[in-house]
Write an enzyme that holds these catalytic residues in place. Structure first.
Site, PDB file in Angstrom:
ATOM      1  N   THR A 141       0.826  -1.210   0.000  1.00 26.26           N
ATOM      2  CA  THR A 141       0.000   0.000   0.000  1.00 26.26           C
ATOM      3  C   THR A 141       0.865   1.266   0.000  1.00 26.26           C
ATOM      4  O   THR A 141       2.010   1.244   0.448  1.00 26.26           O
ATOM      5  CB  THR A 141      -0.890  -0.013   1.266  1.00 26.26           C
ATOM      6  OG1 THR A 141      -1.482   1.261   1.440  1.00 26.26           O
ATOM      7  CG2 THR A 141      -0.078  -0.309   2.524  1.00 26.26           C
ATOM      8  N   ASP A 142       0.250   2.363  -0.436  1.00 21.79           N
ATOM      9  CA  ASP A 142       0.958   3.658  -0.380  1.00 21.79           C
ATOM     10  C   ASP A 142       1.071   4.183   1.050  1.00 21.79           C
ATOM     11  O   ASP A 142       1.856   5.099   1.325  1.00 21.79           O
ATOM     12  CB  ASP A 142       0.273   4.697  -1.285  1.00 21.79           C
ATOM     13  CG  ASP A 142      -1.187   4.978  -0.934  1.00 21.79           C
ATOM     14  OD1 ASP A 142      -1.713   4.350   0.020  1.00 21.79           O
ATOM     15  OD2 ASP A 142      -1.806   5.818  -1.618  1.00 21.79           O
ATOM     16  N   GLU A 143       0.293   3.592   1.978  1.00 23.57           N
ATOM     17  CA  GLU A 143       0.295   4.115   3.352  1.00 23.57           C
ATOM     18  C   GLU A 143       1.646   3.946   4.041  1.00 23.57           C
ATOM     19  O   GLU A 143       1.912   4.603   5.045  1.00 23.57           O
ATOM     20  CB  GLU A 143      -0.799   3.448   4.181  1.00 23.57           C
ATOM     21  CG  GLU A 143      -2.168   3.698   3.607  1.00 23.57           C
ATOM     22  CD  GLU A 143      -3.301   3.470   4.586  1.00 23.57           C
ATOM     23  OE1 GLU A 143      -3.079   3.367   5.792  1.00 23.57           O
ATOM     24  OE2 GLU A 143      -4.448   3.404   4.098  1.00 23.57           O
ATOM     25  N   TYR A 174      -1.584  -0.505  11.175  1.00 21.59           N
ATOM     26  CA  TYR A 174      -1.765  -1.172   9.872  1.00 21.59           C
ATOM     27  C   TYR A 174      -0.589  -0.862   8.949  1.00 21.59           C
ATOM     28  O   TYR A 174       0.063  -1.768   8.421  1.00 21.59           O
ATOM     29  CB  TYR A 174      -3.078  -0.719   9.205  1.00 21.59           C
ATOM     30  CG  TYR A 174      -3.124  -1.043   7.717  1.00 21.59           C
ATOM     31  CD1 TYR A 174      -3.233  -2.352   7.285  1.00 21.59           C
ATOM     32  CD2 TYR A 174      -3.035  -0.031   6.753  1.00 21.59           C
ATOM     33  CE1 TYR A 174      -3.249  -2.667   5.918  1.00 21.59           C
ATOM     34  CE2 TYR A 174      -3.052  -0.326   5.396  1.00 21.59           C
ATOM     35  CZ  TYR A 174      -3.167  -1.650   4.987  1.00 21.59           C
ATOM     36  OH  TYR A 174      -3.174  -1.947   3.643  1.00 21.59           O
ATOM     37  N   LYS A 228       2.373  -3.298   7.373  1.00 25.11           N
ATOM     38  CA  LYS A 228       2.609  -3.464   5.923  1.00 25.11           C
ATOM     39  C   LYS A 228       4.054  -3.050   5.591  1.00 25.11           C
ATOM     40  O   LYS A 228       4.719  -3.704   4.799  1.00 25.11           O
ATOM     41  CB  LYS A 228       1.621  -2.634   5.100  1.00 25.11           C
ATOM     42  CG  LYS A 228       0.183  -3.113   5.136  1.00 25.11           C
ATOM     43  CD  LYS A 228      -0.028  -4.505   4.565  1.00 25.11           C
ATOM     44  CE  LYS A 228       0.145  -4.575   3.069  1.00 25.11           C
ATOM     45  NZ  LYS A 228      -0.239  -5.929   2.539  1.00 25.11           N
TER      46      LYS A 228
HETATM   47  P1  NAD Z   1      -9.575  -7.388   2.499  1.00 24.60           P
HETATM   48  O1  NAD Z   1      -9.544  -7.130   3.968  1.00 24.60           O
HETATM   49  O2  NAD Z   1     -10.806  -7.132   1.730  1.00 24.60           O
HETATM   50  O3  NAD Z   1      -9.185  -8.914   2.228  1.00 24.60           O
HETATM   51  C1  NAD Z   1      -8.172  -9.588   2.928  1.00 24.60           C
HETATM   52  C2  NAD Z   1      -8.322 -11.083   2.669  1.00 24.60           C
HETATM   53  O4  NAD Z   1      -7.246 -11.758   3.356  1.00 24.60           O
HETATM   54  C3  NAD Z   1      -9.632 -11.661   3.206  1.00 24.60           C
HETATM   55  O5  NAD Z   1     -10.180 -12.572   2.272  1.00 24.60           O
HETATM   56  C4  NAD Z   1      -9.194 -12.403   4.471  1.00 24.60           C
HETATM   57  O6  NAD Z   1     -10.022 -13.519   4.787  1.00 24.60           O
HETATM   58  C5  NAD Z   1      -7.781 -12.835   4.101  1.00 24.60           C
HETATM   59  N1  NAD Z   1      -6.937 -13.066   5.279  1.00 24.60           N
HETATM   60  C6  NAD Z   1      -6.792 -12.223   6.350  1.00 24.60           C
HETATM   61  N2  NAD Z   1      -5.961 -12.791   7.244  1.00 24.60           N
HETATM   62  C7  NAD Z   1      -5.564 -13.987   6.728  1.00 24.60           C
HETATM   63  C8  NAD Z   1      -4.698 -15.024   7.168  1.00 24.60           C
HETATM   64  N3  NAD Z   1      -4.075 -14.943   8.351  1.00 24.60           N
HETATM   65  N4  NAD Z   1      -4.520 -16.104   6.387  1.00 24.60           N
HETATM   66  C9  NAD Z   1      -5.149 -16.202   5.187  1.00 24.60           C
HETATM   67  N5  NAD Z   1      -6.000 -15.264   4.710  1.00 24.60           N
HETATM   68  C10 NAD Z   1      -6.196 -14.163   5.479  1.00 24.60           C
HETATM   69  O7  NAD Z   1      -8.334  -6.580   1.920  1.00 24.60           O
HETATM   70  P2  NAD Z   1      -8.161  -5.879   0.492  1.00 24.60           P
HETATM   71  O8  NAD Z   1      -8.656  -4.513   0.588  1.00 24.60           O
HETATM   72  O9  NAD Z   1      -8.627  -6.797  -0.551  1.00 24.60           O
HETATM   73  O10 NAD Z   1      -6.559  -5.797   0.448  1.00 24.60           O
HETATM   74  C11 NAD Z   1      -5.784  -6.851  -0.107  1.00 24.60           C
HETATM   75  C12 NAD Z   1      -4.323  -6.472  -0.033  1.00 24.60           C
HETATM   76  O11 NAD Z   1      -4.097  -5.278  -0.760  1.00 24.60           O
HETATM   77  C13 NAD Z   1      -3.809  -6.206   1.376  1.00 24.60           C
HETATM   78  O12 NAD Z   1      -2.511  -6.731   1.483  1.00 24.60           O
HETATM   79  C14 NAD Z   1      -3.800  -4.685   1.486  1.00 24.60           C
HETATM   80  O13 NAD Z   1      -2.812  -4.248   2.378  1.00 24.60           O
HETATM   81  C15 NAD Z   1      -3.461  -4.309   0.060  1.00 24.60           C
HETATM   82  N6  NAD Z   1      -3.942  -2.979  -0.399  1.00 24.60           N
HETATM   83  C16 NAD Z   1      -5.248  -2.633  -0.223  1.00 24.60           C
HETATM   84  C17 NAD Z   1      -5.708  -1.395  -0.703  1.00 24.60           C
HETATM   85  C18 NAD Z   1      -7.152  -0.973  -0.563  1.00 24.60           C
HETATM   86  O14 NAD Z   1      -7.475   0.159  -0.906  1.00 24.60           O
HETATM   87  N7  NAD Z   1      -8.055  -1.822  -0.122  1.00 24.60           N
HETATM   88  C19 NAD Z   1      -4.817  -0.533  -1.342  1.00 24.60           C
HETATM   89  C20 NAD Z   1      -3.473  -0.933  -1.492  1.00 24.60           C
HETATM   90  C21 NAD Z   1      -3.066  -2.165  -1.026  1.00 24.60           C
HETATM   91  O1  TDX Z   2     -16.505   6.286   8.019  1.00 24.26           O
HETATM   92  C1  TDX Z   2     -15.451   6.763   7.549  1.00 24.26           C
HETATM   93  N1  TDX Z   2     -15.311   8.130   7.495  1.00 24.26           N
HETATM   94  C2  TDX Z   2     -14.195   8.739   7.026  1.00 24.26           C
HETATM   95  O2  TDX Z   2     -14.107   9.978   7.003  1.00 24.26           O
HETATM   96  C3  TDX Z   2     -14.370   5.946   7.054  1.00 24.26           C
HETATM   97  C4  TDX Z   2     -14.480   4.454   7.091  1.00 24.26           C
HETATM   98  C5  TDX Z   2     -13.260   6.587   6.575  1.00 24.26           C
HETATM   99  N2  TDX Z   2     -13.166   7.936   6.572  1.00 24.26           N
HETATM  100  C6  TDX Z   2     -11.944   8.564   6.010  1.00 24.26           C
HETATM  101  C7  TDX Z   2     -10.628   8.040   6.551  1.00 24.26           C
HETATM  102  C8  TDX Z   2      -9.713   8.176   5.372  1.00 24.26           C
HETATM  103  O3  TDX Z   2      -9.176   9.479   5.294  1.00 24.26           O
HETATM  104  O4  TDX Z   2     -11.944   8.229   4.620  1.00 24.26           O
HETATM  105  C9  TDX Z   2     -10.614   7.942   4.153  1.00 24.26           C
HETATM  106  C10 TDX Z   2     -10.569   6.534   3.610  1.00 24.26           C
HETATM  107  O5  TDX Z   2     -10.710   5.647   4.700  1.00 24.26           O
HETATM  108  P1  TDX Z   2     -10.658   4.058   4.510  1.00 24.26           P
HETATM  109  O6  TDX Z   2     -11.663   3.652   3.495  1.00 24.26           O
HETATM  110  O7  TDX Z   2     -10.698   3.433   5.857  1.00 24.26           O
HETATM  111  O8  TDX Z   2      -9.237   3.872   3.804  1.00 24.26           O
HETATM  112  P2  TDX Z   2      -7.743   4.249   4.261  1.00 24.26           P
HETATM  113  O9  TDX Z   2      -7.638   4.433   5.718  1.00 24.26           O
HETATM  114  O10 TDX Z   2      -7.282   5.373   3.388  1.00 24.26           O
HETATM  115  O11 TDX Z   2      -6.977   2.887   3.862  1.00 24.26           O
HETATM  116  C11 TDX Z   2      -7.311   2.203   2.636  1.00 24.26           C
HETATM  117  O12 TDX Z   2      -6.413   2.504   1.617  1.00 24.26           O
HETATM  118  C12 TDX Z   2      -5.131   1.955   1.654  1.00 24.26           C
HETATM  119  C13 TDX Z   2      -7.392   0.692   2.837  1.00 24.26           C
HETATM  120  O13 TDX Z   2      -8.263   0.387   3.910  1.00 24.26           O
HETATM  121  C14 TDX Z   2      -6.047   0.098   3.060  1.00 24.26           C
HETATM  122  O14 TDX Z   2      -6.128  -1.336   3.143  1.00 24.26           O
HETATM  123  C15 TDX Z   2      -5.153   0.468   1.920  1.00 24.26           C
HETATM  124  O15 TDX Z   2      -3.852   0.007   2.149  1.00 24.26           O
END
Ligand code: NAD
Ligand code: TDX
Length: 360
Positions: free
Chosen positions: A136-138, A162, A166
């Site tokens: 992630t970019d975080e 988190y 990562k």
């Molecule tokens: P998500 O939470 O929707 O899915 C995570 C999946 O991993 C789920 O299916 C869960 O059951 C599985 N999991 C969790 N713990 C586990 C374990 N111990 N063993 C096996 N499986 C396990 O997450 P997502 O949003 O799909 O993110 C996927 C990946 O991409 C993550 O590594 C996250 O850091 C990265 N990522 C997410 C975002 C975003 O915006 N959502 C952006 C950049 C990177």
């Molecule tokens: O109810 C809300 N109100 C609100 O203002 C929620 C859930 C979020 N927010 C804000 C927090 C953040 O500034 O919105 C922004 C986005 O929040 P999230 O959807 O929780 O995402 P973020 O914290 O940016 O992280 C996400 O992007 C990077 C994913 O959850 C991560 O897994 C990924 O790595």
């Protein structure tokens, strides 16, 4: 036939990636999806493809090294695409421990299993084996409101448990590449949105709440900026990096689509109004009056913005879905999958997969 081991494939991005890969490669590849099925994992996301002969689901924890090694022993794995993680920042603030376990130790288990399966007696690796770590970019921390971007060379500066977990997992992957010449890549992507996203994250939460006339919680002043990418563009980027990227390199993925959270909320409300047909009772519920400013997230990063120059120049990746189209596709998907949302929010999907898993 190339065999992929996908971790976390029942989650949001992992399930979209699996759909993307079968659409692109059809029967040319085999996918084994290993997922623990935490609250975020949902086999309903994969209903369309679960009967394919070239798809297998294995319920396992990536921290369970025996279970993971067994998959490598029984299959000639060519590609690992490692999504599995705890992914929600707010949860990490309340309970960091599981983030360290899954994100850090789980990644170590995946690295060790792949290394042991792929390493030759002379310390080199079997040809054409590749591990891609999805990050992630975080990990880069937070940018000022008025400028700057995250480059692959930006120093890591994580602020939440988190992002710290990562960042640690990225460092482990880097260390395996540096120490063992382990064949891997890391991708650092910006915020994703799209179908199958769990409604604890901003965009699906706002869509779901607005349609029910529930409050729309805005953390702090609502001016924090995120850089949004449609999930299928992320899936495409992962595949392109794995096939066309240089080994041992990190690639940032993002589409220059920065928006303040409050802007996102207004766009969703306007788009819902536009897309809901006249006479639909939900039209009355969707309103700006639902916007509710709440206490800020602890350690809330102000702004994220990815510089995607490297992936564009070296790999030829570019995003195909602009935000205007992507948000409409996402809302349309939620309209067509009301049951998915109901099941996820009621916990019924847990029963669904328990029953399904037993019958396999
Ligand atoms: P998500 O939470 O929707 O899915 C995570 C999946 O991993 C789920 O299916 C869960 O059951 C599985 N999991 C969790 N713990 C586990 C374990 N111990 N063993 C096996 N499986 C396990 O997450 P997502 O949003 O799909 O993110 C996927 C990946 O991409 C993550 O590594 C996250 O850091 C990265 N990522 C997410 C975002 C975003 O915006 N959502 C952006 C950049 C990177
Ligand atoms: O109810 C809300 N109100 C609100 O203002 C929620 C859930 C979020 N927010 C804000 C927090 C953040 O500034 O919105 C922004 C986005 O929040 P999230 O959807 O929780 O995402 P973020 O914290 O940016 O992280 C996400 O992007 C990077 C994913 O959850 C991560 O897994 C990924 O790595």
């Amino acid at each position: 036939m190339r065999t992929y081991l996908v971790t976390g494939g029942a989650g949001f991005i992992g399930s979209n990636y699996i759909h993307y890969m079968f659409k692109k490669y059809d029967n040319e590849i085999r996918i084994i999806n290993v997922d623990k099925l935490t609250y975020a994992g949902n086999l309903e996301n994969l209903k369309d493809i679960e009967d394919r002969e070239n798809y297998t689901f294995v319920k396992a924890d990536i921290c369970d090294s025996e279970a993971i090694m067994k998959i490598f022993d029984e299959n000639d794995i060519d590609r690992v695409v490692h999504f599995a993680a705890e992914s929600h920042v707010d949860r990490s603030i309340r309970n960091p421990e599981v983030f360290v376990k899954t994100n850090v130790l789980g990644t170590l288990v995946m690295l060790n299993a792949a290394k042991s399966a792929w390493e030759l007696p002379d310390g080199t690796f079997k040809p054409d084996k590749k591990f891609l770590h999805v990050s992630t970019d975080e990990v880069y921390g937070s940018l000022e409101e008025d400028g700057g971007f995250f480059y692959e060379t930006t120093p890591y500066d994580p602020h939440s448990p988190y992002s710290a977990s990562k960042a640690s997992s990225d460092m482990l992957v880097k260390s395996y590449m540096d120490t063992y010449k382990f064949p891997a890549n890391i991708t650092n992507c910006s915020n994703n949105y799209g179908p199958y996203q769990f409604p604890e994250k901003l965009i699906p939460l706002i869509i779901n709440n607005a349609l029910q006339g529930k409050k729309l919680p805005v953390y702090g002043d609502g001016k924090n900026v995120r850089d949004w990418l449609y999930v299928m563009d992320h899936a495409k980027g992962i595949d392109m990096v794995q096939e066309k990227g240089r080994l041992f390199e990190t690639y940032n993925i993002g589409g220059h689509n920065e928006k303040q959270n409050i802007q996102i909320i207004h766009i969703i409300l306007d788009t819902l109004q536009e897309m809901l047909p006249e006479g639909d009772p939900r039209k009355e519920l969707v309103s700006e009056n639902l916007i509710t400013y709440v206490e800020d997230r602890k350690g809330h990063d102000r702004r994220y913005a990815i510089a995607p120059d490297k992936i564009k120049e070296e790999v030829g990746w570019y995003p195909e879905t602009c935000f205007e189209d992507g948000i409409r596709l996402t809302i349309q998907w939620f309209f067509e999958h009301e049951d998915w949302m109901k099941n996820v929010t009621s916990g019924d999907y847990q029963k669904y997969y328990e029953a399904m898993y037993k019958t396999k």
